[in-house]
Design an enzyme around this catalytic site. Structure first.
Site, PDB file in Angstrom:
ATOM      1  N   LYS A   1      -2.615  -6.220 -12.233  1.00 60.42           N
ATOM      2  CA  LYS A   1      -2.267  -5.289 -13.302  1.00 60.42           C
ATOM      3  C   LYS A   1      -2.233  -6.037 -14.628  1.00 60.42           C
ATOM      4  O   LYS A   1      -1.505  -7.020 -14.788  1.00 60.42           O
ATOM      5  CB  LYS A   1      -0.915  -4.622 -13.027  1.00 60.42           C
ATOM      6  CG  LYS A   1      -0.574  -3.511 -14.019  1.00 60.42           C
ATOM      7  CD  LYS A   1       0.616  -2.689 -13.560  1.00 60.42           C
ATOM      8  CE  LYS A   1       0.930  -1.579 -14.533  1.00 60.42           C
ATOM      9  NZ  LYS A   1      -0.192  -0.631 -14.715  1.00 60.42           N
TER      10      LYS A   1
ATOM     11  N   ALA B   1      -1.066  10.996 -17.016  1.00 70.20           N
ATOM     12  CA  ALA B   1       0.246  10.586 -16.532  1.00 70.20           C
ATOM     13  C   ALA B   1       0.220   9.089 -16.285  1.00 70.20           C
ATOM     14  O   ALA B   1      -0.799   8.535 -15.861  1.00 70.20           O
ATOM     15  CB  ALA B   1       0.619  11.320 -15.240  1.00 70.20           C
TER      16      ALA B   1
ATOM     17  N   ASP C   1     -21.414  -0.443 -13.223  1.00 74.03           N
ATOM     18  CA  ASP C   1     -22.851  -0.720 -13.126  1.00 74.03           C
ATOM     19  C   ASP C   1     -23.737   0.524 -13.235  1.00 74.03           C
ATOM     20  O   ASP C   1     -24.965   0.418 -13.125  1.00 74.03           O
ATOM     21  CB  ASP C   1     -23.158  -1.449 -11.817  1.00 74.03           C
ATOM     22  CG  ASP C   1     -22.681  -0.680 -10.587  1.00 74.03           C
ATOM     23  OD1 ASP C   1     -22.036   0.374 -10.764  1.00 74.03           O
ATOM     24  OD2 ASP C   1     -22.953  -1.131  -9.460  1.00 74.03           O
TER      25      ASP C   1
ATOM     26  N   GLY D   1      -5.200   8.311 -15.103  1.00 78.86           N
ATOM     27  CA  GLY D   1      -4.018   7.504 -14.860  1.00 78.86           C
ATOM     28  C   GLY D   1      -4.101   6.151 -15.531  1.00 78.86           C
ATOM     29  O   GLY D   1      -3.276   5.271 -15.267  1.00 78.86           O
TER      30      GLY D   1
ATOM     31  N   ASN E   1       1.936   7.812 -14.052  1.00 81.63           N
ATOM     32  CA  ASN E   1       2.086   7.702 -12.606  1.00 81.63           C
ATOM     33  C   ASN E   1       1.986   9.098 -12.007  1.00 81.63           C
ATOM     34  O   ASN E   1       2.706  10.000 -12.426  1.00 81.63           O
ATOM     35  CB  ASN E   1       3.435   7.062 -12.267  1.00 81.63           C
ATOM     36  CG  ASN E   1       3.526   6.604 -10.834  1.00 81.63           C
ATOM     37  OD1 ASN E   1       3.203   7.347  -9.919  1.00 81.63           O
ATOM     38  ND2 ASN E   1       3.971   5.375 -10.628  1.00 81.63           N
ATOM     39  N   PHE E   2       1.107   9.277 -11.034  1.00 80.78           N
ATOM     40  CA  PHE E   2       0.881  10.594 -10.442  1.00 80.78           C
ATOM     41  C   PHE E   2       1.680  10.823  -9.165  1.00 80.78           C
ATOM     42  O   PHE E   2       1.583  11.889  -8.561  1.00 80.78           O
ATOM     43  CB  PHE E   2      -0.606  10.785 -10.144  1.00 80.78           C
ATOM     44  CG  PHE E   2      -1.423  11.095 -11.364  1.00 80.78           C
ATOM     45  CD1 PHE E   2      -1.541  12.382 -11.828  1.00 80.78           C
ATOM     46  CD2 PHE E   2      -2.058  10.076 -12.058  1.00 80.78           C
ATOM     47  CE1 PHE E   2      -2.285  12.676 -12.958  1.00 80.78           C
ATOM     48  CE2 PHE E   2      -2.803  10.347 -13.186  1.00 80.78           C
ATOM     49  CZ  PHE E   2      -2.917  11.656 -13.639  1.00 80.78           C
TER      50      PHE E   2
ATOM     51  N   THR F   1      -3.574   3.395 -18.305  1.00 72.78           N
ATOM     52  CA  THR F   1      -2.521   3.146 -19.279  1.00 72.78           C
ATOM     53  C   THR F   1      -2.978   2.086 -20.277  1.00 72.78           C
ATOM     54  O   THR F   1      -4.004   1.441 -20.090  1.00 72.78           O
ATOM     55  CB  THR F   1      -1.218   2.686 -18.596  1.00 72.78           C
ATOM     56  OG1 THR F   1      -1.473   1.468 -17.862  1.00 72.78           O
ATOM     57  CG2 THR F   1      -0.701   3.746 -17.627  1.00 72.78           C
TER      58      THR F   1
ATOM     59  N   HIS G   1       4.768  -5.205 -10.148  1.00 69.24           N
ATOM     60  CA  HIS G   1       3.455  -4.735  -9.733  1.00 69.24           C
ATOM     61  C   HIS G   1       2.601  -5.904  -9.245  1.00 69.24           C
ATOM     62  O   HIS G   1       2.963  -7.062  -9.409  1.00 69.24           O
ATOM     63  CB  HIS G   1       2.734  -4.032 -10.890  1.00 69.24           C
ATOM     64  CG  HIS G   1       3.182  -2.628 -11.111  1.00 69.24           C
ATOM     65  ND1 HIS G   1       4.277  -2.317 -11.880  1.00 69.24           N
ATOM     66  CD2 HIS G   1       2.688  -1.446 -10.652  1.00 69.24           C
ATOM     67  CE1 HIS G   1       4.435  -0.997 -11.907  1.00 69.24           C
ATOM     68  NE2 HIS G   1       3.493  -0.456 -11.168  1.00 69.24           N
TER      69      HIS G   1
ATOM     70  N   GLY H   1       2.957   1.552 -17.494  1.00 73.95           N
ATOM     71  CA  GLY H   1       3.049   2.844 -18.153  1.00 73.95           C
ATOM     72  C   GLY H   1       4.205   3.664 -17.630  1.00 73.95           C
ATOM     73  O   GLY H   1       4.885   4.379 -18.387  1.00 73.95           O
TER      74      GLY H   1
END
Length: 247
Positions: free
Chosen positions: A149, A110, A33, A75, A112-113, A77, A145, A155
């Site tokens: 998602k 990445a 927004d 992050g 996944n961090f 994907t 997950h 990813g």
């Protein structure tokens, strides 16, 4: 360090909390927004923008941040297939051999961090190298997950699968919903509010070897993203976890 947040859902709020606890300043928060704030002086003052949004929005967000001279940690994907080549070119030190890129962009990306996933990935690569010598073991992967998602497989699962295919000669590529043994089968499950579970199985007639990473919460992902931002402030180009963690 001055940080801008792009995306202010559950991950964005957790990243904000961890960044503040580590002494950083949040100078801008951009969500659906208030897209006009990409043009604000507050956003332009950021050392790094941390971006967690939808696949269809990610690449556009990178372009808007780069236009303001802001480095990006992302992050998100699901954008790599369509825009991967463009991002690699933008972040390259040279556009052509011997020709420097004066407008080199910086993206730390990445799937996944999580520090735990970085360790899990290193174990995955090492185990795959070992299992390349033992063809009696077939390998498959499953990821689970939360129901929100949108993309599948995750990813992280794709990254893990690519590592396996790179190290096991009997697998040509990865695929979902396949029974062809020349492919690494990757299955996905969506249920509840699961932060993320990745399981890799090596099965033979004699026994089963399984490795699993099971995230308890998003906190590990958020901490890793802030650590990546700290790293990105001092580096440039296309960066990823293997640059930050040398194992």
């Amino acid at each position: 360090m001055k940080i801008a947040l792009i995306g202010y859902g559950k991950m964005g709020k957790m990243i904000e909390e961890i960044a503040l606890s580590r002494g950083h300043e949040i100078v801008s928060i951009i969500d659906i927004d208030n897209q006009q704030d990409f043009d604000s002086p507050e956003f332009a003052s950021a050392d790094v923008a941390i971006e967690f949004t939808a696949p269809q929005a990610a690449y556009g967000n990178y372009l808007k941040a780069w236009e303001k001279g802001v480095k990006v940690v992302s992050g998100s994907t699901g954008w790599m297939t369509e825009h991967g080549d463009e991002v690699r070119k933008a972040c390259a030190a040279e556009t052509e051999p011997g020709i420097a890129n004066p407008q080199q962009r910086t993206l730390f990306w990445a799937s996944n961090f999580s520090i735990g996933v970085a360790i899990f990935s290193a174990v995955n690569r090492y185990l795959a190298k070992i299992m390349n010598e033992f063809p009696q073991y077939d390998v498959e992967m499953e990821e689970t997950h939360h129901v929100h998602k949108l993309d599948h497989p995750s990813g992280t699962a794709i990254t893990l699968a690519e590592e396996i295919v790179e190290n096991i000669d009997r697998k040509e590529a990865w695929k979902e919903d396949t029974t062809d043994k020349k492919y690494l089968r990757v299955d996905h499950i969506r249920r509840g509010e699961v932060p993320g579970i990745h399981t890799i199985r090596y099965d033979s007639d004699a026994d089963l070897i399984t490795i699993t990473h099971d995230a308890h919460s998003r906190k590990g992902f958020a901490l890793g993203a802030v650590l990546a931002a700290e790293y990105t402030k001092e580096h440039q180009g296309l960066l990823t976890i293997s640059d930050m963690f040398n194992f």
